[in-house]
Design a protein around this motif. Structure first.
Motif, PDB file in Angstrom:
ATOM      1  N   ASN A   7       0.804  -1.214   0.000  1.00  0.00           N
ATOM      2  CA  ASN A   7       0.000   0.000   0.000  1.00  0.00           C
ATOM      3  C   ASN A   7       0.845   1.274   0.000  1.00  0.00           C
ATOM      4  O   ASN A   7       0.302   2.374  -0.039  1.00  0.00           O
ATOM      5  N   ALA A   8       2.176   1.126   0.064  1.00  0.00           N
ATOM      6  CA  ALA A   8       3.032   2.296   0.220  1.00  0.00           C
ATOM      7  C   ALA A   8       3.395   2.965  -1.098  1.00  0.00           C
ATOM      8  O   ALA A   8       3.721   4.149  -1.127  1.00  0.00           O
ATOM      9  N   SER A   9       3.385   2.226  -2.202  1.00  0.00           N
ATOM     10  CA  SER A   9       3.850   2.765  -3.479  1.00  0.00           C
ATOM     11  C   SER A   9       2.776   3.614  -4.148  1.00  0.00           C
ATOM     12  O   SER A   9       1.632   3.184  -4.312  1.00  0.00           O
ATOM     13  N   ARG A  10       3.159   4.802  -4.541  1.00  0.00           N
ATOM     14  CA  ARG A  10       2.249   5.689  -5.264  1.00  0.00           C
ATOM     15  C   ARG A  10       2.225   5.290  -6.738  1.00  0.00           C
ATOM     16  O   ARG A  10       3.253   4.984  -7.337  1.00  0.00           O
ATOM     17  N   ILE A  78       7.140  14.047 -15.147  1.00  0.00           N
ATOM     18  CA  ILE A  78       6.663  14.831 -14.005  1.00  0.00           C
ATOM     19  C   ILE A  78       5.955  13.977 -12.959  1.00  0.00           C
ATOM     20  O   ILE A  78       5.486  14.489 -11.946  1.00  0.00           O
ATOM     21  N   ALA A  79       5.875  12.676 -13.201  1.00  0.00           N
ATOM     22  CA  ALA A  79       5.156  11.792 -12.280  1.00  0.00           C
ATOM     23  C   ALA A  79       5.903  11.668 -10.954  1.00  0.00           C
ATOM     24  O   ALA A  79       7.128  11.660 -10.917  1.00  0.00           O
ATOM     25  N   SER A  80       5.132  11.550  -9.880  1.00  0.00           N
ATOM     26  CA  SER A  80       5.731  11.430  -8.549  1.00  0.00           C
ATOM     27  C   SER A  80       5.692  10.006  -8.008  1.00  0.00           C
ATOM     28  O   SER A  80       6.236   9.737  -6.933  1.00  0.00           O
ATOM     29  N   GLY A  81       5.054   9.093  -8.740  1.00  0.00           N
ATOM     30  CA  GLY A  81       4.874   7.740  -8.233  1.00  0.00           C
ATOM     31  C   GLY A  81       6.069   6.832  -8.430  1.00  0.00           C
ATOM     32  O   GLY A  81       6.886   7.038  -9.331  1.00  0.00           O
ATOM     33  N   GLU A  82       6.129   5.799  -7.579  1.00  0.00           N
ATOM     34  CA  GLU A  82       7.131   4.745  -7.749  1.00  0.00           C
ATOM     35  C   GLU A  82       6.713   3.741  -8.817  1.00  0.00           C
ATOM     36  O   GLU A  82       7.515   2.920  -9.262  1.00  0.00           O
TER      37      GLU A  82
END
Length: 237
Positions: A7-10, A78-82
């Motif tokens: 649940n931690a990964s964006r 520009i994405a902030s997710g892993e």
């Protein structure tokens, strides 16, 4: 990817658009039951109000030069997710897609994957297309872009992003990823529009798609394939 709480990964969902005002709402809406997700719409110069529709729904909207690979790379930058998820504007994600993606990427040696495909039409010929897609995806680990390809941001960077080719960018990305990783296929489908099969007919579209793949594998340049494709006035695969 370092394994961690699923649940931690964006997840950053990147949607390239060009005149998709009639489809983009459904695509974005299918993302909204998720958690720890951002949606980035990358518009390539729409004239039908697509960016306004997306902005009204509260997602990030940016512009770029047209071209699916260029647009997807622009969004990824520009994405902030892993985790990155590339979604076609006429495709809808299933419920709990985010949990399924995070779980899939926890499997040892897995850095990328996609969903199975459902085409939103009752025509029996499209059930055969779906069967063919499932066979190709599982046996050859070769999903295409309309199956909502996802991968870790680290893997995307290491493989060199989407090659900025006028056609076959998804095929080439998956081919590169397969060298070092298993491509996992989630058995729950995304649902995509039947429009590209219905425009020229199911049989003709399927044959044309195979000809394009064979031409690419035979070393014909994507630029030459694209010129032929445009001259024949067929939709891209």
């Amino acid at each position: 990817m370092v394994h961690q709480d699923i649940n931690a990964s964006r997840i950053s969902i990147i949607i390239p658009t060009l005149n998709e005002a009639n489809n983009i709402k459904a695509a974005i809406t299918s993302t909204q039951s998720s958690t720890n997700v951002e949606v980035i719409v990358v518009d390539g110069g729409s004239s039908d109000g697509t960016p306004a529709v997306a902005q009204f729904l509260g997602v990030t909207v940016i512009s770029s030069a047209p071209g699916r690979a260029i647009q997807m790379n622009t969004g990824a930058a520009i994405a902030s997710g892993e985790i990155l998820l590339f979604l076609h504007a006429d495709t809808r994600l299933p419920i709990d897609f985010d949990g399924m993606i995070r779980t899939a990427l926890q499997k040892p040696g897995t850095i990328a994957g996609a969903f199975t495909l459902r085409i939103d039409s009752p025509r029996w010929g499209l059930r055969l297309v779906e069967w063919g897609v499932k066979l190709r995806s599982h046996l050859w680990q070769m999903p295409y872009g309309d199956q909502a390809i996802f991968l870790t941001t680290k893997a995307f960077t290491e493989v060199g992003n989407f090659p900025e080719m006028p056609i076959m960018e998804d095929f080439e990305l998956i081919s590169r990823l397969k060298i070092n990783s298993k491509i996992t296929i989630i058995n729950v489908p995304v649902t995509t529009s039947p429009r590209r099969w219905l425009k020229k007919g199911i049989f003709m579209t399927t044959i044309l798609n195979q000809i394009i793949v064979i031409a690419y594998l035979c070393g014909i340049s994507p630029e030459r394939i694209r010129k032929w494709y445009r001259r024949e006035k067929f939709r891209r695969i």
